[in-house]
Design a protein around this motif. Structure first.
Motif, PDB file in Angstrom:
ATOM      1  N   SER A 156      35.743   1.193  56.754  1.00 34.91           N
ATOM      2  CA  SER A 156      35.970  -0.250  57.393  1.00 34.91           C
ATOM      3  C   SER A 156      36.933  -1.294  56.288  1.00 34.91           C
ATOM      4  N   GLY A 177      35.056  -1.371  70.539  1.00 36.77           N
ATOM      5  CA  GLY A 177      33.974  -2.207  70.181  1.00 36.77           C
ATOM      6  C   GLY A 177      33.336  -1.732  68.776  1.00 36.77           C
ATOM      7  N   ASP A 178      31.979  -1.359  68.940  1.00 36.01           N
ATOM      8  CA  ASP A 178      31.455  -0.696  67.786  1.00 36.01           C
ATOM      9  C   ASP A 178      31.111   0.781  67.937  1.00 36.01           C
ATOM     10  N   SER A 179      32.021   1.306  68.793  1.00 32.73           N
ATOM     11  CA  SER A 179      31.672   2.782  69.299  1.00 32.73           C
ATOM     12  C   SER A 179      33.114   3.512  68.894  1.00 32.73           C
ATOM     13  N   HIS A 203      28.182   5.408  66.771  1.00 34.13           N
ATOM     14  CA  HIS A 203      28.134   4.158  66.494  1.00 34.13           C
ATOM     15  C   HIS A 203      28.990   3.936  65.378  1.00 34.13           C
ATOM     16  N   LEU A 204      29.830   2.901  65.313  1.00 36.37           N
ATOM     17  CA  LEU A 204      30.552   2.629  64.098  1.00 36.37           C
ATOM     18  C   LEU A 204      29.680   1.246  63.189  1.00 36.37           C
ATOM     19  N   PRO A 205      29.851   1.382  61.958  1.00 40.77           N
ATOM     20  CA  PRO A 205      30.686   2.221  60.955  1.00 40.77           C
ATOM     21  C   PRO A 205      29.834   3.498  60.452  1.00 40.77           C
ATOM     22  N   THR A 227      39.017  -0.857  61.139  1.00 43.70           N
ATOM     23  CA  THR A 227      38.084   0.343  61.348  1.00 43.70           C
ATOM     24  C   THR A 227      39.051   1.635  61.540  1.00 43.70           C
TER      25      THR A 227
END
Length: 482
Positions: free
Chosen positions: A232, A265-267, A288-290, A211
């Protein structure tokens, strides 16, 4: 010699732990006046040594020094001797690391004629390769390179690209290295952000696994806010773009200041400077990802007079442990401030002042984080050198009153060759031995009962620190080496 068993009070009382959540190392200097101090950047090598890169304006060059916790090596010029670079106090070269492989990316001056190059070190920053060109020979101009390493894959460079000279069609691209060569650039600001990017504001690219997020300041309709582009697949494509900054700063000029971030993480957590409130302030935001859907944002330190200005923020962290540094001007003094948290953005501490001097003295900091320790550098313009300092986070959670003097035992007293450690009542994962100045001399994994070889140490007093699996400090005890 009469030897006795020593039981040390090594777990601080709860009230003291709450008051002191950081262990500060000594302030060290990098380089000399002849190498100057412009816009330093810091990364860590495989041994945990701080690798510091900075610039000099005349003749324009880049230098690197490597620290061991107690001092830095002599500065090495890592830019070619026969070229000059695009460096200034607000823009310059960038640094990235994966183990002992360190990458530096730089822009050759004049900026409207020359490309960007990388150099590489495979021994932790002590020796460096020749240059390798980054941007293709496509007739386009480049500016403001930054670099990150995708673990196991290699470096990705982000840079600003112009199709009509510095006054035309400014946008950001990334290029990744595959098979030892940089690939065709991938658009990251177009087609997501409206108009052009802010053509004198550096950007930054950050990565976690495959990422990547490219951050930059946009300038469409003179709204100078921070945007991001996400990938990603390690930078092969850019599939999402979004505005991360809700300050709606309208400015018919260039602020010459860009964003910084880290991924958890996802952030992604990012920092930037904005004058959208009518005051120049540093902000912290998340997304927030992605898909880069933005979350809450806040001023990092709002409780200051309106006449005080803030700029050049940088952030580093892991999970909910984060640290932010920035340059702050108030009452004619330029200071470097640092705020940290172990509980995410909502838990930011009141700032610590790393150094303060006369007008224009302390400027343009940078920060990195690993193994529970923040490593911070900044420009000391009064001495024309780069300064460095570390701050180790103590674990202040889960410490109960029953942890008394029996929590840790060290013997014999004094120690000669071996120091025996009983840490069976502590959940410790690793240890470190430091001298009275905070310099790290020994380190290794921690077991409930262990013997530490202290024979290499000179006679004197030392501190043994213990850290948990999250690299937060849990205990510290003193011992004497005879």
């Amino acid at each position: 010699m009469n030897r006795s068993f020593l039981l040390l009070l090594v777990v601080l009382p709860l009230t003291q732990l709450r008051a002191q959540t950081l262990l500060w190392g000594p302030e060290l200097s990098c380089g000399t006046m002849s190498e100057s101090n412009l816009r330093p950047r810091v990364q860590l090598n495989a041994d945990g040594g701080a690798v510091v890169l900075w610039g000099r304006s005349s003749p324009a060059a880049n230098f690197v020094a490597v620290g061991d916790g107690s001092a830095f090596s002599s500065a090495m010029q890592v830019s070619p001797a026969d070229v000059e670079l695009g460096v200034a106090n607000w823009m310059g070269s960038s640094l990235a690391a994966e183990g002992n492989t360190i990458w530096a990316v730089m822009k050759v001056a004049p900026e409207d004629m020359n490309p960007c190059y990388v150099v590489r070190s495979d021994d932790g920053g002590y020796t460096w390769s020749d240059t390798m060109r980054v941007d293709p020979m496509d007739g386009l101009l480049s500016r403001f390179p930054s670099i990150v390493v995708v673990p196991g894959a290699g470096p990705v460079v982000q840079y600003m690209q112009f199709t009509g000279g510095f006054a035309g069609d400014a946008h950001y691209v990334t290029t990744r290295m595959v098979g030892g060569l940089f690939q065709a650039p991938v658009q990251v600001s177009s087609p997501f952000a409206p108009g052009e990017v802010c053509d004198c504001c550096p950007g930054q690219v950050v990565a976690s696994g495959n990422t990547l997020v490219s951050l930059y300041r946009n300038a469409g309709s003179n709204i100078r806010v921070i945007w991001g582009g996400a990938s990603s697949d390690g930078g092969a494509t850019c599939t999402a773009g979004a505005q991360l900054d809700a300050t709606d700063w309208f400015l018919d000029a260039c602020p010459s200041s860009g964003p910084a971030a880290y991924i958890t993480g996802d952030s992604i957590r990012s920092v930037w400077m904005s004058g959208g409130s009518g005051m120049t302030r540093v902000y912290l935001g998340s997304a927030h990802l992605p898909d880069l859907v933005p979350g809450a944002q806040r001023m990092v330190y709002a409780g200051i007079p309106s006449s005080t200005t803030q700029n050049y923020p940088r952030i580093a962290g892991s999970g909910d442990t984060l640290g932010i540094v920035w340059q702050q001007n108030g009452g004619g003094n330029w200071a470097i401030l640092f705020s940290h948290s172990t509980t995410g953005a909502a838990g930011l501490s009141l700032p610590d002042t790393l150094a303060i001097g006369g007008s224009g003295a302390m400027a343009t900091p940078d920060i990195t984080f690993a193994n529970g320790t923040f490593h911070i550098v900044w420009s000391d313009n009064s001495a024309d050198v780069v300064r460095y300092r570390s701050a180790t986070v103590l674990n202040t959670t889960g410490i109960a009153a029953p942890l008394q003097r029996s929590a840790l035992r060290l013997w014999p007293v004094p120690a000669s060759d071996v120091l025996f450690v009983d840490a069976s009542l502590l959940n410790a994962a690793r240890f470190e031995v430091v001298d009275p100045l905070g310099r790290s001399l020994l380190r290794g994994p921690c077991t409930p009962s262990m013997a530490v070889d202290v024979a290499p140490l000179a006679s004197g007093s030392y501190t043994l620190r213990l850290f948990d699996a999250h690299s937060l400090g849990v205990a510290a005890g003193r011992f004497v080496k005879e």
